[in-house]
Scaffold this motif. Structure first.
Motif, PDB file in Angstrom:
ATOM      1  N   MET A  29      45.463   7.455 -23.958  1.00 13.56           N
ATOM      2  CA  MET A  29      46.556   6.816 -23.250  1.00 13.56           C
ATOM      3  C   MET A  29      46.169   5.365 -22.982  1.00 13.56           C
ATOM      4  N   PRO A  30      46.839   4.448 -23.608  1.00 16.36           N
ATOM      5  CA  PRO A  30      46.484   3.038 -23.434  1.00 16.36           C
ATOM      6  C   PRO A  30      46.791   2.552 -22.022  1.00 16.36           C
ATOM      7  N   PHE A  31      45.995   1.589 -21.556  1.00 17.08           N
ATOM      8  CA  PHE A  31      46.224   0.999 -20.244  1.00 17.08           C
ATOM      9  C   PHE A  31      47.471   0.134 -20.287  1.00 17.08           C
ATOM     10  N   THR A  32      48.410   0.427 -19.410  1.00 14.35           N
ATOM     11  CA  THR A  32      49.675  -0.307 -19.421  1.00 14.35           C
ATOM     12  C   THR A  32      49.832  -1.189 -18.201  1.00 14.35           C
ATOM     13  N   GLY A  33      48.962  -1.020 -17.181  1.00 11.93           N
ATOM     14  CA  GLY A  33      49.113  -1.785 -15.948  1.00 11.93           C
ATOM     15  C   GLY A  33      49.992  -1.047 -14.948  1.00 11.93           C
ATOM     16  N   ASN A  34      50.524   0.095 -15.370  1.00  8.60           N
ATOM     17  CA  ASN A  34      51.353   0.903 -14.483  1.00  8.60           C
ATOM     18  C   ASN A  34      50.906   2.351 -14.517  1.00  8.60           C
ATOM     19  N   CYS A  35      51.081   3.028 -13.378  1.00  7.03           N
ATOM     20  CA  CYS A  35      50.766   4.451 -13.304  1.00  7.03           C
ATOM     21  C   CYS A  35      51.697   5.216 -14.245  1.00  7.03           C
ATOM     22  N   TYR A  36      51.137   6.118 -15.016  1.00  7.69           N
ATOM     23  CA  TYR A  36      51.953   6.907 -15.947  1.00  7.69           C
ATOM     24  C   TYR A  36      52.884   7.858 -15.206  1.00  7.69           C
ATOM     25  N   ASN A  37      52.532   8.160 -13.950  1.00  6.27           N
ATOM     26  CA  ASN A  37      53.320   9.135 -13.197  1.00  6.27           C
ATOM     27  C   ASN A  37      54.437   8.475 -12.393  1.00  6.27           C
ATOM     28  N   CYS A  38      54.086   7.480 -11.574  1.00 10.57           N
ATOM     29  CA  CYS A  38      55.091   6.904 -10.665  1.00 10.57           C
ATOM     30  C   CYS A  38      55.420   5.457 -11.012  1.00 10.57           C
ATOM     31  N   ASP A  40      53.865   2.812 -10.495  1.00  7.21           N
ATOM     32  CA  ASP A  40      53.328   1.777  -9.609  1.00  7.21           C
ATOM     33  C   ASP A  40      52.353   0.908 -10.396  1.00  7.21           C
ATOM     34  N   ALA A  41      52.224  -0.357 -10.002  1.00  8.02           N
ATOM     35  CA  ALA A  41      51.272  -1.243 -10.670  1.00  8.02           C
ATOM     36  C   ALA A  41      49.850  -0.832 -10.305  1.00  8.02           C
ATOM     37  N   ILE A  42      48.978  -0.731 -11.310  1.00 10.49           N
ATOM     38  CA  ILE A  42      47.571  -0.394 -11.076  1.00 10.49           C
ATOM     39  C   ILE A  42      46.702  -1.368 -11.851  1.00 10.49           C
ATOM     40  N   GLU A  43      45.439  -1.460 -11.434  1.00 13.56           N
ATOM     41  CA  GLU A  43      44.552  -2.438 -12.060  1.00 13.56           C
ATOM     42  C   GLU A  43      43.706  -1.840 -13.170  1.00 13.56           C
ATOM     43  N   LYS A  44      43.501  -0.526 -13.142  1.00 11.44           N
ATOM     44  CA  LYS A  44      42.737   0.113 -14.209  1.00 11.44           C
ATOM     45  C   LYS A  44      43.097   1.579 -14.296  1.00 11.44           C
ATOM     46  N   GLY A  45      42.752   2.169 -15.416  1.00 11.34           N
ATOM     47  CA  GLY A  45      43.027   3.590 -15.607  1.00 11.34           C
ATOM     48  C   GLY A  45      44.492   3.836 -15.939  1.00 11.34           C
ATOM     49  N   CYS A  46      44.931   5.086 -15.815  1.00  3.27           N
ATOM     50  CA  CYS A  46      46.299   5.447 -16.181  1.00  3.27           C
ATOM     51  C   CYS A  46      47.111   5.913 -14.980  1.00  3.27           C
ATOM     52  N   PHE A  47      46.442   6.179 -13.839  1.00  2.26           N
ATOM     53  CA  PHE A  47      47.147   6.697 -12.663  1.00  2.26           C
ATOM     54  C   PHE A  47      46.625   6.021 -11.405  1.00  2.26           C
ATOM     55  N   CYS A  48      47.448   5.973 -10.343  1.00  5.84           N
ATOM     56  CA  CYS A  48      46.971   5.338  -9.116  1.00  5.84           C
ATOM     57  C   CYS A  48      46.026   6.252  -8.357  1.00  5.84           C
ATOM     58  N   ASP A  49      46.191   7.560  -8.459  1.00  3.56           N
ATOM     59  CA  ASP A  49      45.231   8.461  -7.825  1.00  3.56           C
ATOM     60  C   ASP A  49      45.263   9.831  -8.493  1.00  3.56           C
ATOM     61  N   ALA A  50      44.418  10.726  -7.990  1.00  2.00           N
ATOM     62  CA  ALA A  50      44.285  12.046  -8.609  1.00  2.00           C
ATOM     63  C   ALA A  50      45.587  12.843  -8.507  1.00  2.00           C
ATOM     64  N   ASP A  51      46.337  12.631  -7.406  1.00  2.00           N
ATOM     65  CA  ASP A  51      47.600  13.354  -7.245  1.00  2.00           C
ATOM     66  C   ASP A  51      48.568  13.010  -8.365  1.00  2.00           C
ATOM     67  N   CYS A  52      48.667  11.714  -8.664  1.00  2.00           N
ATOM     68  CA  CYS A  52      49.561  11.283  -9.727  1.00  2.00           C
ATOM     69  C   CYS A  52      49.114  11.861 -11.068  1.00  2.00           C
ATOM     70  N   ARG A  53      47.802  11.875 -11.281  1.00  2.00           N
ATOM     71  CA  ARG A  53      47.289  12.426 -12.537  1.00  2.00           C
ATOM     72  C   ARG A  53      47.663  13.904 -12.652  1.00  2.00           C
ATOM     73  N   ASP A  54      47.491  14.639 -11.545  1.00  2.68           N
ATOM     74  CA  ASP A  54      47.825  16.066 -11.569  1.00  2.68           C
ATOM     75  C   ASP A  54      49.312  16.269 -11.812  1.00  2.68           C
TER      76      ASP A  54
END
Ligand code: ZN
Length: 69
Positions: A29-38, A40-54
């Protein structure tokens, strides 16, 4: 002796093809600058937190079961 070697080789080949298949099933999953779930803008990774990832992974699994609607 040779039988044992063949088995080890077969096991290694099986393990490698399993790993390749897993990779194909889970494309990176490429880094887009946004959470894949909600989204929201994020600085790294694919999700803002573990809840969003789940949440996202649960949704993906449901999609897989129900098919694309
Ligand atoms: Zn999020």
């Amino acid at each position: 002796m040779t039988d044992q070697l063949d088995q080890a080789q077969q096991f290694e080949e099986q393990r490698r093809s399993d790993a390749l298949r897993d990779q194909a099933l889970k494309p990176a999953m490429p880094f887009t600058g946004n959470c894949y779930n909600c989204t929201d803008a994020i600085e790294k990774g694919c999700f803002c937190d573990a809840d969003c990832r789940d949440d996202y992974q649960t949704r993906i699994k449901l999609k897989g079961i129900n098919g694309y609607v």
